[in-house]
Design a protein around this motif. Structure first.
Motif, PDB file in Angstrom:
ATOM      1  N   MET A 192      39.057  58.599  74.274  1.00 42.70           N
ATOM      2  CA  MET A 192      37.950  58.413  75.210  1.00 42.70           C
ATOM      3  C   MET A 192      37.962  56.989  75.770  1.00 42.70           C
ATOM      4  O   MET A 192      37.745  56.772  76.964  1.00 42.70           O
ATOM      5  CB  MET A 192      36.615  58.687  74.510  1.00 42.70           C
ATOM      6  CG  MET A 192      36.325  60.152  74.265  1.00 42.70           C
ATOM      7  SD  MET A 192      34.955  60.409  73.113  1.00 42.70           S
ATOM      8  CE  MET A 192      33.749  59.270  73.726  1.00 42.70           C
ATOM      9  N   PHE A 193      38.224  56.017  74.899  1.00 43.09           N
ATOM     10  CA  PHE A 193      38.274  54.630  75.343  1.00 43.09           C
ATOM     11  C   PHE A 193      39.420  54.401  76.325  1.00 43.09           C
ATOM     12  O   PHE A 193      39.289  53.631  77.286  1.00 43.09           O
ATOM     13  CB  PHE A 193      38.448  53.688  74.144  1.00 43.09           C
ATOM     14  CG  PHE A 193      37.261  53.644  73.223  1.00 43.09           C
ATOM     15  CD1 PHE A 193      35.988  53.961  73.679  1.00 43.09           C
ATOM     16  CD2 PHE A 193      37.408  53.279  71.896  1.00 43.09           C
ATOM     17  CE1 PHE A 193      34.889  53.918  72.838  1.00 43.09           C
ATOM     18  CE2 PHE A 193      36.313  53.228  71.042  1.00 43.09           C
ATOM     19  CZ  PHE A 193      35.058  53.555  71.519  1.00 43.09           C
ATOM     20  N   LYS A 194      40.548  55.058  76.071  1.00 41.68           N
ATOM     21  CA  LYS A 194      41.751  54.831  76.882  1.00 41.68           C
ATOM     22  C   LYS A 194      41.788  55.680  78.152  1.00 41.68           C
ATOM     23  O   LYS A 194      42.709  55.550  78.952  1.00 41.68           O
ATOM     24  CB  LYS A 194      43.007  55.123  76.051  1.00 41.68           C
ATOM     25  CG  LYS A 194      43.155  54.242  74.802  1.00 41.68           C
ATOM     26  CD  LYS A 194      43.186  52.771  75.146  1.00 41.68           C
ATOM     27  CE  LYS A 194      43.324  51.902  73.907  1.00 41.68           C
ATOM     28  NZ  LYS A 194      43.253  50.456  74.222  1.00 41.68           N
ATOM     29  N   ALA A 195      40.784  56.548  78.340  1.00 36.51           N
ATOM     30  CA  ALA A 195      40.776  57.412  79.529  1.00 36.51           C
ATOM     31  C   ALA A 195      40.623  56.596  80.808  1.00 36.51           C
ATOM     32  O   ALA A 195      41.099  56.996  81.872  1.00 36.51           O
ATOM     33  CB  ALA A 195      39.661  58.448  79.423  1.00 36.51           C
ATOM     34  N   GLY A 196      39.941  55.473  80.717  1.00 33.45           N
ATOM     35  CA  GLY A 196      39.823  54.582  81.867  1.00 33.45           C
ATOM     36  C   GLY A 196      38.665  54.919  82.783  1.00 33.45           C
ATOM     37  O   GLY A 196      38.018  55.969  82.685  1.00 33.45           O
ATOM     38  N   ILE A 197      38.408  53.993  83.710  1.00 29.68           N
ATOM     39  CA  ILE A 197      37.339  54.110  84.694  1.00 29.68           C
ATOM     40  C   ILE A 197      37.956  54.287  86.074  1.00 29.68           C
ATOM     41  O   ILE A 197      38.848  53.533  86.464  1.00 29.68           O
ATOM     42  CB  ILE A 197      36.433  52.859  84.697  1.00 29.68           C
ATOM     43  CG1 ILE A 197      35.846  52.613  83.304  1.00 29.68           C
ATOM     44  CG2 ILE A 197      35.344  52.988  85.748  1.00 29.68           C
ATOM     45  CD1 ILE A 197      34.839  53.629  82.872  1.00 29.68           C
ATOM     46  N   LEU A 198      37.495  55.279  86.820  1.00 32.70           N
ATOM     47  CA  LEU A 198      37.968  55.514  88.181  1.00 32.70           C
ATOM     48  C   LEU A 198      36.954  54.916  89.149  1.00 32.70           C
ATOM     49  O   LEU A 198      35.878  55.445  89.354  1.00 32.70           O
ATOM     50  CB  LEU A 198      38.132  57.012  88.430  1.00 32.70           C
ATOM     51  CG  LEU A 198      38.946  57.433  89.661  1.00 32.70           C
ATOM     52  CD1 LEU A 198      40.384  56.942  89.556  1.00 32.70           C
ATOM     53  CD2 LEU A 198      38.914  58.945  89.826  1.00 32.70           C
ATOM     54  N   SER A 199      37.303  53.768  89.727  1.00 34.31           N
ATOM     55  CA  SER A 199      36.410  53.048  90.624  1.00 34.31           C
ATOM     56  C   SER A 199      37.072  52.872  91.981  1.00 34.31           C
ATOM     57  O   SER A 199      38.132  52.235  92.085  1.00 34.31           O
ATOM     58  CB  SER A 199      36.051  51.682  90.021  1.00 34.31           C
ATOM     59  OG  SER A 199      35.231  50.945  90.893  1.00 34.31           O
ATOM     60  N   ASP A 200      36.458  53.475  93.025  1.00 33.89           N
ATOM     61  CA  ASP A 200      36.998  53.392  94.391  1.00 33.89           C
ATOM     62  C   ASP A 200      38.456  53.848  94.461  1.00 33.89           C
ATOM     63  O   ASP A 200      39.291  53.234  95.127  1.00 33.89           O
ATOM     64  CB  ASP A 200      36.877  51.966  94.934  1.00 33.89           C
ATOM     65  CG  ASP A 200      35.429  51.543  95.136  1.00 33.89           C
ATOM     66  OD1 ASP A 200      34.605  52.424  95.450  1.00 33.89           O
ATOM     67  OD2 ASP A 200      35.133  50.348  94.972  1.00 33.89           O
ATOM     68  N   GLY A 201      38.752  54.915  93.712  1.00 29.50           N
ATOM     69  CA  GLY A 201      40.104  55.468  93.738  1.00 29.50           C
ATOM     70  C   GLY A 201      41.107  54.728  92.872  1.00 29.50           C
ATOM     71  O   GLY A 201      42.274  55.133  92.784  1.00 29.50           O
ATOM     72  N   GLU A 202      40.685  53.661  92.202  1.00 28.44           N
ATOM     73  CA  GLU A 202      41.590  52.873  91.361  1.00 28.44           C
ATOM     74  C   GLU A 202      41.250  53.097  89.896  1.00 28.44           C
ATOM     75  O   GLU A 202      40.092  52.988  89.487  1.00 28.44           O
ATOM     76  CB  GLU A 202      41.467  51.388  91.707  1.00 28.44           C
ATOM     77  CG  GLU A 202      42.377  50.498  90.874  1.00 28.44           C
ATOM     78  CD  GLU A 202      42.193  49.026  91.200  1.00 28.44           C
ATOM     79  OE1 GLU A 202      42.825  48.185  90.518  1.00 28.44           O
ATOM     80  OE2 GLU A 202      41.408  48.711  92.113  1.00 28.44           O
ATOM     81  N   LEU A 203      42.279  53.413  89.080  1.00 23.28           N
ATOM     82  CA  LEU A 203      42.089  53.648  87.651  1.00 23.28           C
ATOM     83  C   LEU A 203      42.171  52.317  86.905  1.00 23.28           C
ATOM     84  O   LEU A 203      43.161  51.598  87.000  1.00 23.28           O
ATOM     85  CB  LEU A 203      43.143  54.612  87.113  1.00 23.28           C
ATOM     86  CG  LEU A 203      43.023  54.971  85.617  1.00 23.28           C
ATOM     87  CD1 LEU A 203      41.712  55.693  85.354  1.00 23.28           C
ATOM     88  CD2 LEU A 203      44.206  55.817  85.164  1.00 23.28           C
ATOM     89  N   ILE A 204      41.088  52.003  86.160  1.00 19.34           N
ATOM     90  CA  ILE A 204      41.030  50.757  85.403  1.00 19.34           C
ATOM     91  C   ILE A 204      40.944  51.093  83.918  1.00 19.34           C
ATOM     92  O   ILE A 204      40.017  51.773  83.481  1.00 19.34           O
ATOM     93  CB  ILE A 204      39.808  49.923  85.822  1.00 19.34           C
ATOM     94  CG1 ILE A 204      39.842  49.632  87.328  1.00 19.34           C
ATOM     95  CG2 ILE A 204      39.757  48.616  85.030  1.00 19.34           C
ATOM     96  CD1 ILE A 204      38.565  49.009  87.857  1.00 19.34           C
ATOM     97  N   VAL A 205      41.927  50.631  83.148  1.00 19.65           N
ATOM     98  CA  VAL A 205      41.934  50.833  81.699  1.00 19.65           C
ATOM     99  C   VAL A 205      41.739  49.479  81.033  1.00 19.65           C
ATOM    100  O   VAL A 205      42.489  48.538  81.302  1.00 19.65           O
ATOM    101  CB  VAL A 205      43.248  51.478  81.221  1.00 19.65           C
ATOM    102  CG1 VAL A 205      43.228  51.676  79.710  1.00 19.65           C
ATOM    103  CG2 VAL A 205      43.476  52.811  81.926  1.00 19.65           C
ATOM    104  N   SER A 206      40.729  49.382  80.184  1.00 15.80           N
ATOM    105  CA  SER A 206      40.394  48.105  79.563  1.00 15.80           C
ATOM    106  C   SER A 206      40.277  48.275  78.055  1.00 15.80           C
ATOM    107  O   SER A 206      40.146  49.391  77.536  1.00 15.80           O
ATOM    108  CB  SER A 206      39.078  47.570  80.146  1.00 15.80           C
ATOM    109  OG  SER A 206      38.666  46.409  79.476  1.00 15.80           O
ATOM    110  N   ASP A 207      40.341  47.140  77.347  1.00 16.41           N
ATOM    111  CA  ASP A 207      40.184  47.142  75.892  1.00 16.41           C
ATOM    112  C   ASP A 207      38.744  46.927  75.466  1.00 16.41           C
ATOM    113  O   ASP A 207      38.464  46.759  74.284  1.00 16.41           O
ATOM    114  CB  ASP A 207      41.057  46.040  75.271  1.00 16.41           C
ATOM    115  CG  ASP A 207      42.541  46.315  75.432  1.00 16.41           C
ATOM    116  OD1 ASP A 207      42.914  47.495  75.457  1.00 16.41           O
ATOM    117  OD2 ASP A 207      43.317  45.337  75.555  1.00 16.41           O
ATOM    118  N   GLU A 208      37.832  46.925  76.429  1.00 11.23           N
ATOM    119  CA  GLU A 208      36.434  46.705  76.093  1.00 11.23           C
ATOM    120  C   GLU A 208      35.529  47.530  76.997  1.00 11.23           C
ATOM    121  O   GLU A 208      35.915  47.944  78.085  1.00 11.23           O
ATOM    122  CB  GLU A 208      36.077  45.215  76.223  1.00 11.23           C
ATOM    123  CG  GLU A 208      36.255  44.664  77.622  1.00 11.23           C
ATOM    124  CD  GLU A 208      35.923  43.183  77.709  1.00 11.23           C
ATOM    125  OE1 GLU A 208      35.934  42.504  76.654  1.00 11.23           O
ATOM    126  OE2 GLU A 208      35.642  42.698  78.822  1.00 11.23           O
TER     127      GLU A 208
END
Length: 426
Positions: A192-208
């Protein structure tokens, strides 16, 4: 389902050191169906566009497929769609809101139920946010009761900066693994943490960060704050203070009441060091230490929590007591929203339907802010809101809908909600 989770809850309460090794068997078809049914029908859709209604058309097949994926470790959560919503009371500021795919919400509901069963008995009574059978008004009542009955000289009004967005995944996983040894369950949380955030068509994967709006984010955030703040305060800070100290926390907002001035200064000084161990930081603009002393009313200041302003007032007999009222900043923000809503909807619906919708919104405000000492502020909000409504219905066309006298007769026949105390503090 309730019985099984009640057993987990009881075992955790009886033995706080207990480690849980087998949890994935709770993700069976019966529970998946219950979790599906508990989800809101009109909730916002995630990046896959799937709604509850569409998922339910082939419900049996979809649940069987999901169950099989969970059993074979082939279930992979989708990315979370991020939208920005205006931050109430702050011009131009926004708050990120995460919306998961519908199937992911079903699994997250299960994760939430399991974690709540394990951790609810372990949480301190000073934590009120996002907990079953506890809410904003419970925190407000407990805080006001403490201010009334206990000697308090100083208040530390603290706010964690971007709390949900700075929760460290590795530290959180370490905390979870101290209580949970089911490797499959922990692997799904990590996914779930590694699924990432989809913001304005860009996938962002973070460690926090855990996305606000996610079903299981509140319980994960509470677990993190339990270790970072609550445990430390109740087990360490209290033992090193000369006077009485107490904390009242609701998610990332907290108030610390101190009897001794030196205790308040020491706690304020060490707070940043403690939080930095968990990669958290205080919001310096909102965190402050103030005098709040019934014997120094003139030098005392007010503070805000959960939309209310706490201050020292007088009773009819002249005694100084802690009181509260609607926060002025929140009220102005809500009146602005009332103005925008009336302006945008004045020509969409007939007047009776428009008035009913307007009254429903007013009623929601009254039910939240209708608390002891706050009747005057609630009545003022209703009065100003009705004036705004009258202004905009007269701008539905070039001709006025009704005169002031006609509107007065309308209010006599269809009165708006009245100010009422829904939550008594004593």
């Amino acid at each position: 389902m309730r019985t099984k989770f009640a057993i987990i809850n009881r075992l955790s309460a009886e033995n706080p050191e207990m480690v849980f090794n087998q949890l994935m068997h709770h993700f069976n078809k019966e529970n998946l169906l219950n979790w599906y049914q508990s989800l809101k029908r009109k909730a916002a859709v995630g990046s896959d566009g799937m709604t509850k209604e569409e998922y339910g058309k082939n419900l049996e097949e979809n649940l069987d497929t999901l169950l099989e994926k969970l059993k074979t470790m082939s279930y992979v959560p989708g990315s979370v769609k991020q939208i920005l919503i205006p931050k109430e009371g702050s011009k131009g500021a926004t708050r990120p809101l995460g919306i998961g795919n519908f199937e992911d919400k079903t699994v997250q509901k299960g994760v939430q139920k399991v974690l709540e069963a394990i951790y609810e008995p372990l949480f301190w009574n000073s934590s009120y946010g996002f907990r079953p059978k506890l809410g904003c008004h419970d925190a407000i009542k407990a805080l006001r009761g403490h201010l009334y009955s206990q000697p308090v000289r100083k208040i530390i009004d603290l706010d964690l900066s971007n709390y949900f967005g700075t929760i460290d995944h590795e530290l959180l996983m370490e905390q979870l693994s101290n209580k949970i040894q089911d490797k499959r369950f922990l692997r799904y949380i990590r996914r779930m943490f590694k699924a990432g955030i989809l913001s304005d068509g860009e996938l962002i994967v973070s460690d926090e960060g855990v996305p606000q709006g996610s079903i299981c984010s509140p319980i994960l955030a509470n677990i993190y704050a339990h270790h970072a703040l609550d445990d430390w305060f109740n087990m360490t800070v209290k033992n090193h203070c000369k006077g009485n100290v107490e904390i009242f926390r609701y998610a990332d907002d907290a108030v610390i009441c101190c009897e001794n001035t030196n205790d308040a200064e020491r706690i304020r000084a060490v707070l940043p060091k403690r939080l930095s161990k968990f990669k958290l930081r205080l919001n310096s603009d909102k965190t402050k230490t103030i005098v709040f002393n019934k014997f120094e009313r003139k030098n005392s200041k007010s503070f805000d929590l959960l939309g209310f302003t706490f201050y020292l007032g007088l009773t009819k007999s002249g005694r100084v007591v802690p009181k509260l009222k609607s926060c002025g900043k929140k009220l102005r923000s809500k009146l602005t929203k009332v103005n925008v809503w009336c302006k945008e909807n004045r020509n969409i619906h007939p007047l009776p339907e428009l008035w009913r919708s307007f009254c429903r919104k007013l009623r929601g405000h009254v039910q939240y802010y209708g608390i002891s000492f706050n009747s005057k502020a609630v009545q003022g909000f209703i009065f100003k809101s009705v004036k705004i409504f009258f202004k905009w219905i007269n701008r539905r066309s070039q001709r006025k809908s009704m005169t002031f006298d006609q509107f007065g007769l309308f209010l006599l026949r269809f009165p708006p909600p009245e100010a009422k105390i829904y939550h008594r503090l004593f």
